[in-house]
Design a protein around this motif. Structure first.
Motif, PDB file in Angstrom:
ATOM      1  N   PHE A 180       0.825  -1.180   0.117  1.00 58.58           N
ATOM      2  CA  PHE A 180       0.029  -0.021   0.115  1.00 58.58           C
ATOM      3  C   PHE A 180       0.885   1.196  -0.001  1.00 58.58           C
ATOM      4  O   PHE A 180       1.910   1.418   1.048  1.00 58.58           O
ATOM      5  CB  PHE A 180      -0.896   0.013   1.378  1.00 58.58           C
ATOM      6  N   CYS A 181       0.886   1.966  -1.052  1.00 57.09           N
ATOM      7  CA  CYS A 181       1.347   3.251  -1.271  1.00 57.09           C
ATOM      8  C   CYS A 181       0.615   4.593  -1.275  1.00 57.09           C
ATOM      9  O   CYS A 181      -0.570   4.299  -1.326  1.00 57.09           O
ATOM     10  CB  CYS A 181       2.336   3.180  -2.485  1.00 57.09           C
ATOM     11  N   PHE A 182       1.236   5.633  -0.940  1.00 60.62           N
ATOM     12  CA  PHE A 182       0.420   6.644  -0.604  1.00 60.62           C
ATOM     13  C   PHE A 182       0.695   7.803  -1.635  1.00 60.62           C
ATOM     14  O   PHE A 182       2.048   7.966  -2.269  1.00 60.62           O
ATOM     15  CB  PHE A 182       0.624   7.360   0.711  1.00 60.62           C
ATOM     16  N   THR A 183      -0.106   8.474  -2.141  1.00 58.09           N
ATOM     17  CA  THR A 183      -0.114   9.520  -3.129  1.00 58.09           C
ATOM     18  C   THR A 183       0.327  10.885  -2.269  1.00 58.09           C
ATOM     19  O   THR A 183       0.228  10.729  -1.028  1.00 58.09           O
ATOM     20  CB  THR A 183      -1.471  10.033  -3.755  1.00 58.09           C
ATOM     21  N   PRO A 184       1.142  11.995  -2.796  1.00 54.02           N
ATOM     22  CA  PRO A 184       1.136  12.864  -2.275  1.00 54.02           C
ATOM     23  C   PRO A 184      -0.048  13.606  -1.270  1.00 54.02           C
ATOM     24  O   PRO A 184       0.158  14.501  -0.460  1.00 54.02           O
ATOM     25  CB  PRO A 184       1.649  14.104  -3.152  1.00 54.02           C
ATOM     26  N   LYS A 185      -1.348  13.362  -1.790  1.00 54.84           N
ATOM     27  CA  LYS A 185      -2.318  13.835  -0.906  1.00 54.84           C
ATOM     28  C   LYS A 185      -2.885  12.869  -0.080  1.00 54.84           C
ATOM     29  O   LYS A 185      -3.822  13.223   0.871  1.00 54.84           O
ATOM     30  CB  LYS A 185      -3.468  13.971  -1.993  1.00 54.84           C
TER      31      LYS A 185
ATOM     32  N   ALA B  39       2.318   4.588 -11.245  1.00 54.79           N
ATOM     33  CA  ALA B  39       1.850   5.575 -12.309  1.00 54.79           C
ATOM     34  C   ALA B  39       0.539   5.006 -12.979  1.00 54.79           C
ATOM     35  O   ALA B  39      -0.219   5.876 -13.280  1.00 54.79           O
ATOM     36  CB  ALA B  39       3.089   6.102 -13.197  1.00 54.79           C
ATOM     37  N   TYR B  40       0.583   4.009 -13.586  1.00 61.60           N
ATOM     38  CA  TYR B  40      -0.639   3.504 -14.438  1.00 61.60           C
ATOM     39  C   TYR B  40      -1.629   3.160 -13.579  1.00 61.60           C
ATOM     40  O   TYR B  40      -2.765   3.296 -14.119  1.00 61.60           O
ATOM     41  CB  TYR B  40      -0.061   2.186 -15.332  1.00 61.60           C
ATOM     42  N   ALA B  41      -1.426   2.853 -12.324  1.00 66.44           N
ATOM     43  CA  ALA B  41      -2.556   2.617 -11.271  1.00 66.44           C
ATOM     44  C   ALA B  41      -3.260   3.692 -11.262  1.00 66.44           C
ATOM     45  O   ALA B  41      -4.738   3.859 -10.864  1.00 66.44           O
ATOM     46  CB  ALA B  41      -2.204   2.041 -10.255  1.00 66.44           C
TER      47      ALA B  41
ATOM     48  N   GLY C 238      10.253  11.293  -1.285  1.00 64.58           N
ATOM     49  CA  GLY C 238      10.913  12.698  -1.299  1.00 64.58           C
ATOM     50  C   GLY C 238      12.288  12.450  -2.095  1.00 64.58           C
ATOM     51  O   GLY C 238      12.951  13.517  -2.437  1.00 64.58           O
ATOM     52  N   LEU C 239      12.714  11.129  -2.448  1.00 65.54           N
ATOM     53  CA  LEU C 239      14.213  10.859  -2.867  1.00 65.54           C
ATOM     54  C   LEU C 239      13.942  10.447  -4.485  1.00 65.54           C
ATOM     55  O   LEU C 239      13.022   9.619  -4.584  1.00 65.54           O
ATOM     56  CB  LEU C 239      14.830  10.124  -2.033  1.00 65.54           C
ATOM     57  N   ARG C 240      14.619  10.902  -5.435  1.00 68.38           N
ATOM     58  CA  ARG C 240      14.596  10.373  -6.654  1.00 68.38           C
ATOM     59  C   ARG C 240      14.941   8.956  -6.976  1.00 68.38           C
ATOM     60  O   ARG C 240      16.271   8.826  -6.283  1.00 68.38           O
ATOM     61  CB  ARG C 240      15.505  11.491  -7.549  1.00 68.38           C
ATOM     62  N   VAL C 241      14.296   8.063  -7.547  1.00 71.34           N
ATOM     63  CA  VAL C 241      14.848   6.774  -7.474  1.00 71.34           C
ATOM     64  C   VAL C 241      14.437   6.226  -9.119  1.00 71.34           C
ATOM     65  O   VAL C 241      13.596   6.881  -9.743  1.00 71.34           O
ATOM     66  CB  VAL C 241      13.761   5.748  -6.789  1.00 71.34           C
ATOM     67  N   PRO C 242      15.241   5.215  -9.604  1.00 67.91           N
ATOM     68  CA  PRO C 242      15.002   4.602 -10.664  1.00 67.91           C
ATOM     69  C   PRO C 242      13.632   4.082 -10.829  1.00 67.91           C
ATOM     70  O   PRO C 242      12.905   3.668  -9.984  1.00 67.91           O
ATOM     71  CB  PRO C 242      15.839   3.631 -10.809  1.00 67.91           C
TER      72      PRO C 242
ATOM     73  N   VAL D  57       4.696   8.010  -3.034  1.00 71.45           N
ATOM     74  CA  VAL D  57       5.236   8.202  -4.290  1.00 71.45           C
ATOM     75  C   VAL D  57       4.636   9.291  -4.938  1.00 71.45           C
ATOM     76  O   VAL D  57       3.480   9.612  -5.029  1.00 71.45           O
ATOM     77  CB  VAL D  57       4.947   6.937  -5.044  1.00 71.45           C
ATOM     78  N   GLU D  58       5.512   9.931  -5.766  1.00 71.17           N
ATOM     79  CA  GLU D  58       5.244  10.944  -6.419  1.00 71.17           C
ATOM     80  C   GLU D  58       5.687  10.847  -7.941  1.00 71.17           C
ATOM     81  O   GLU D  58       7.037  10.400  -8.183  1.00 71.17           O
ATOM     82  CB  GLU D  58       5.984  12.262  -5.875  1.00 71.17           C
ATOM     83  N   ILE D  59       4.984  10.745  -8.982  1.00 68.72           N
ATOM     84  CA  ILE D  59       5.311  10.561 -10.325  1.00 68.72           C
ATOM     85  C   ILE D  59       5.720  12.024 -11.009  1.00 68.72           C
ATOM     86  O   ILE D  59       4.931  12.807 -10.923  1.00 68.72           O
ATOM     87  CB  ILE D  59       4.278   9.963 -11.118  1.00 68.72           C
ATOM     88  N   ILE D  60       6.814  12.101 -11.668  1.00 75.12           N
ATOM     89  CA  ILE D  60       7.173  13.085 -12.548  1.00 75.12           C
ATOM     90  C   ILE D  60       6.810  12.813 -13.888  1.00 75.12           C
ATOM     91  O   ILE D  60       7.284  11.769 -14.498  1.00 75.12           O
ATOM     92  CB  ILE D  60       8.479  13.388 -12.229  1.00 75.12           C
TER      93      ILE D  60
END
Length: 710
Positions: free
Chosen positions: A389-394, A410-412, A428-432, A443-446
Motif C-alpha cells: 500500500f503506497c500513498f499519493t502526495p495527497k 503511475a499506471y494505477a 521525497g528521494l529520486r529513484v529509478p 510516491v510522486e510521479i514526474i
C-alpha cells in the motif's frame, strides 16, 4: 447499445423539455473518446456509459446527471481532460464527471483507519453534489449485471465491495430496489450454490402450493374493492439473498421460513393507507411486533410507508407495505427523487427530501466511531499479505501487488500519468523506475509532455494493467506499419471477390463497421483486431459466403518466429478471433493464451517469455476443442435436445463429462469442436435461451498445465 435517438426518447417520456442537443453532443463526444476501447465481454466500451445513462432515466433524472453518466469514464480512461469537458459542457457537468472519477479511484477497503478516512472523503464528495453517487451507483449496477465477462477473481472482488459498501449505501439513500438487486447479483458470485438452492426450493414450493403471489394479490384486491378503496396491489417473492440472510440470522431452514413473499398496496390518499391497513388486518391476522408506521414517523431519506406482516389460516406470513403514489415515487428513487422530472418540470413531490440537508444529517450521524457499524453493516476489513500500500502526495492509498514499481504505480493512477512518466520520487528521494515499492512509502510521479512509453518498460512493469497499456501504446506507435499491412490484406481480400479496395470502398466499410475512417479500418485489419472477411462482408455481404479463404493450421497464428510451433493453452483454450499472447516454453515451443487468462499472472515477472501474437484473419480450416460448463434440468430428453441443438450450430461434440448429479439437475462438461470465437458465442447464446438450461459458461481451469499440440 442504445442509439442517441433512443436514449433521448427515454428522457422525453418524462421530460419533454430535455435539451436534446446537449445529450446528443455528450453521446457523440463520449463515443469518440472511447473509440477503440472494448469491455471484457468484447462489446464497445461506450455501451457501458450509455447503459448507465439509461438506468438513470428510469429514475427520471435531469439532463446534467444523464450527461455525466455518458461522460463519467472519459477523464479516467481516455485522452479527455477536465478542462476540455468544462469547455464543452460547462462547469456543473465537468464537476460532476470529476467527482465520479474521484469516487472510482477511492479505495474503500484497506486498514480500518484508512477506510474510515476514505469514507469521510466519500461523504464529502456526496455532500458537494449527491448526483455524483447516483451515477456511481448506476455504474456499479450495470457492472454487476455484466460481471460474468470479468475474471473470476475480479468478480469476487467487485461483488464483495458491492455487498459491503454500495448495496448498503443504496439502501441508506432509500433506493431499496437497487440495494436488493446489487445484493442478489453479488450473492450469485460469492455463493452461487446457496443462491441456486434457494431458487430450486422456490420452484418446488410453487409446484406444491401453486402461485401464492397471484392468489393473495387477488384476495387483497377483492377486499379493498369491497371496502371501496381505490388502490393498486402488487406482489412478489423476495430476492434469494434476502431469504438467505434471514435463514442465516434466524438459523432456520427454508421450510421454516414464513414471510418470503412481499406485497405492496398503493393508494390515492394518506387516509386510504390507514383504511387499507384496517381492511387487511380484518381479513388476515396481524403478527405482533411486525408493524411499523413510517408515514407518521418518516425516515430521514424521505421514505414513508406502513409496514405490517400478516398470516393466514395456513400459517404463511406475508409482508405488506402500504403507501400513496407520491410516497411510492420517493420509495423507488430515494434521495434521487429531489431531481426527478415529470412532464418537463421538476416533480413537486412533498416527500422528497433536500439532499443537502439529508447528507449533512447523515454525516453527523457517523462522526463518532461508535456509529460506523450502523452504516457499514457487514464491511470486511482486509489486508492481503501479497500486496503493498503506497500513498499519493495527497494521502490517498494506491494498492499494488508485491514487486510493483513506480511505473506500475503511475499506471494505477491513470494511463495518461503512466504514459507520460519520466521519473519518480519515493519518500521525497529520486529513484529509478525499476525500484521495487514497499508498504507505506509515499510516491510522486514526474511527468513530461511528449513522453511516450518505451519498449524497455515491459521489462520494468509488474502489473497486467501497466503491461497492457504499454503494449497498446507501442501498437499505436506502429500504426503506420499496421495500415500498410492492412492495405495489402484488404487488396487481397477484395480481389478474391472480384472487387477493388478503393478509398471509397474502404470508407463504406468504415461506415458499416462504425469505425472513424478508412485508415482506422486498415489499422485494425493490420493489427488483426478485425478480419479481412469482416471488411469485405461489410461492403459485399452477398459475395463472402462462398469465397472465404481458409487458414491452415500451420499459418493460424501471426507473430511466431521462424520454425516455432504453438500449442493452445489448455487452461483457457483460446479460439480464433480472440486476443491472444504467447508464452515460450521449453520443449513445447510457444503456448498461446487468451489475453484474459488467469494463468498469465504467473509469468508477469518473466517479460522475456511473452510474445505479441494474433490469429490469422480469415476462416480457419482447423477445428479447436473447447469446453462448456453446463447445468441442465434432470428430465427425460433434455440432454438429447441439448446435443441436437449443438449439432444444429455446426459444432461437433467430442466428449461429455458428468461433474455433479442431483435429483433435479446435473452438471456436465461438454467438449465441442469449434472454428472460432464467433461460433462459440452463437452456441452459448442458443444454449442460454433454452428453458431447461439453468447455467452455461465457458469452462476455464488455470490448473491445467498440459495440452495437445495443435
Amino acid at each position: 447499445m442504445l442509439a442517441a435517438d433512443d436514449l433521448i426518447a427515454l428522457v422525453e417520456n418524462y421530460n419533454p423539455r430535455t435539451d436534446k442537443a446537449l445529450i446528443r453532443r455528450a453521446y457523440d463526444y463520449g463515443r469518440a473518446m472511447h473509440e477503440g476501447q472494448f469491455r471484457q465481454s468484447g462489446e464497445p466500451y461506450f455501451s457501458h456509459p450509455v447503459a448507465v445513462a439509461a438506468l438513470l432515466t428510469e429514475q427520471r433524472l435531469d439532463d446534467a446527471t444523464l450527461v455525466t453518466a455518458l461522460l463519467h469514464d472519459t477523464i479516467e480512461d481516455t485522452r479527455s481532460t477536465f478542462s476540455e469537458v468544462e469547455a464543452l459542457f460547462g462547469a456543473d457537468i465537468a464537476s460532476l464527471v470529476d467527482g465520479v472519477t474521484k469516487l472510482t479511484n477511492l479505495q474503500l477497503s484497506s486498514t480500518q483507519t484508512k477506510q474510515a478516512e476514505n469514507f469521510r472523503k466519500l461523504f464529502m464528495a456526496m455532500s458537494k453534489d449527491l448526483r455524483v453517487i447516483l451515477v456511481k451507483l448506476a455504474d456499479r449496477l450495470h457492472n454487476m449485471r455484466t460481471i460474468k465477462s470479468m475474471r473470476h477473481e475480479k468478480q469476487v472482488q467487485k461483488s464483495r465491495e458491492t455487498m459491503d459498501i454500495y448495496a448498503p449505501l443504496a439502501g441508506r439513500m432509500g433506493m431499496q430496489w437497487m440495494r436488493e438487486e446489487l445484493e442478489d447479483l453479488a450473492f450469485a458470485v460469492l455463493n452461487p450454490e446457496g443462491r441456486q438452492s434457494i431458487m430450486r426450493r422456490f420452484v418446488t414450493l410453487q409446484r406444491e402450493t401453486g402461485d401464492v403471489v397471484q392468489r393473495i394479490t387477488r384476495d387483497m384486491r377483492k377486499e379493498l374493492d369491497d371496502a371501496q378503496i381505490d388502490a393498486e396491489v402488487y406482489g412478489r417473492a423476495k430476492k434469494p439473498y434476502s431469504i438467505w440472510r434471514k435463514m442465516q440470522e434466524k438459523e432456520l431452514a427454508f421450510s421454516r421460513l414464513s414471510d418470503i413473499y412481499g406485497f405492496r398496496v398503493i393508494t390515492k390518499t394518506e387516509r386510504d393507507c390507514y383504511a387499507a391497513l384496517g381492511v387487511i388486518h380484518q381479513r388476515w391476522r396481524a403478527v405482533p411486533g411486525r408493524f411499523k408506521d413510517y408515514i407518521s414517523q418518516p425516515k430521514s431519506n424521505g421514505y414513508r410507508s406502513i409496514h405490517t406482516t400478516v398470516s393466514g389460516r395456513d400459517g404463511k406470513r406475508v409482508e405488506v407495505q402500504i403507501r400513496t403514489r407520491q410516497m411510492h415515487d420517493v420509495a423507488e428513487a430515494g434521495v434521487a427523487a429531489h431531481w426527478s422530472y415529470r412532464d418537463g418540470v421538476l416533480s413537486e413531490n412533498p416527500f422528497a427530501v433536500d439532499p443537502t440537508r439529508w447528507i449533512n444529517s447523515l454525516t453527523e450521524q457517523f462522526v463518532g466511531e461508535e456509529d460506523h457499524e450502523d452504516f457499514l453493516e457487514a464491511v470486511k476489513l482486509e489486508m492481503y499479505s501479497d500486496q503493498v500500500f503506497c500513498f499519493t502526495p495527497k494521502g490517498d492509498v494506491i494498492k499494488l501487488p508485491k514487486g510493483a514499481t513506480p511505473l506500475d504505480y503511475a499506471y494505477a493512477i491513470h494511463t495518461r500519468i503512466g504514459s507520460g512518466c519520466v521519473g519518480a520520487k519515493v519518500d521525497g528521494l529520486r529513484v529509478p523506475l525499476w525500484t521495487r515499492l514497499r508498504n507505506g512509502q509515499s510516491v510522486e510521479i514526474i511527468t513530461a509532455q511528449g513522453q511516450v512509453p518505451q519498449a524497455t518498460w515491459l521489462d520494468i512493469a509488474a502489473t497486467g494493467k501497466a503491461k497492457t497499456a504499454i503494449r497498446r501504446a507501442l501498437r499505436e506507435a506502429d500504426r503506420e506499419r499496421y495500415i500498410k499491412l492492412g492495405r495489402e490484406l484488404a487488396r487481397s481480400a477484395f480481389e478474391h471477390v472480384g472487387q477493388k479496395a478503393t478509398d471509397k470502398t474502404l470508407e463504406t466499410a468504415a461506415r458499416h463497421l462504425r469505425l472513424g475512417s478508412a485508415k482506422e479500418v486498415l489499422a485494425r485489419l493490420g493489427s488483426a483486431e478485425i478480419t479481412s472477411t469482416e471488411v469485405v462482408e461489410a461492403v459485399y455481404p452477398n459475395l463472402v459466403h462462398d469465397t472465404r479463404d481458409t487458414v491452415p493450421k500451420q499459418r493460424a497464428v501471426i507473430g511466431l518466429g521462424e520454425g516455432q510451433s504453438f500449442d493452445r493453452a489448455p487452461c483457457c483454450e483460446p479460439l480464433p478471433g480472440e486476443r491472444i499472447v504467447g508464452i515460450t516454453e521449453r520443449g513445447r515451443g510457444v503456448v498461446v493464451h487468451a489475453i484474459d487468462c488467469e494463468a498469465l499472472a504467473e509469468y508477469e515477472d518473466e517479460p522475456d517469455r511473452w510474445l505479441d501474437l494474433h490469429w490469422q484473419p480469415g476462416t480457419h480450416a482447423a477445428v479447436y476443442d473447447m469446453t462448456i460448463d453446463l447445468t441442465i434440468g434432470n428430465d427425460a430428453g433434455v440432454l438429447g435436445r441439448i446435443c441436437t441443438l449443438i449439432g444444429e450450430r455446426k459444432a461437433n461434440i467430442s466428449n461429455l463429462e458428468f461433474i455433479d448429479r442431483k435429483p433435479d439437475f446435473y452438471r456436465l462438461l461438454i467438449h465441442v469442436e469449434l472454428r472460432d470465437i464467433e461460433q462459440l458465442h452463437t452456441l452459448m447464446t442458443a444454449l442460454e435461451a433454452e428453458s431447461d438450461v439453468a447455467a452455461v459458461e465457458r469452462f476455464r481451469d488455470p490448473l491445467r498445465i498440459k495440452g495437445d499440440r495443435v
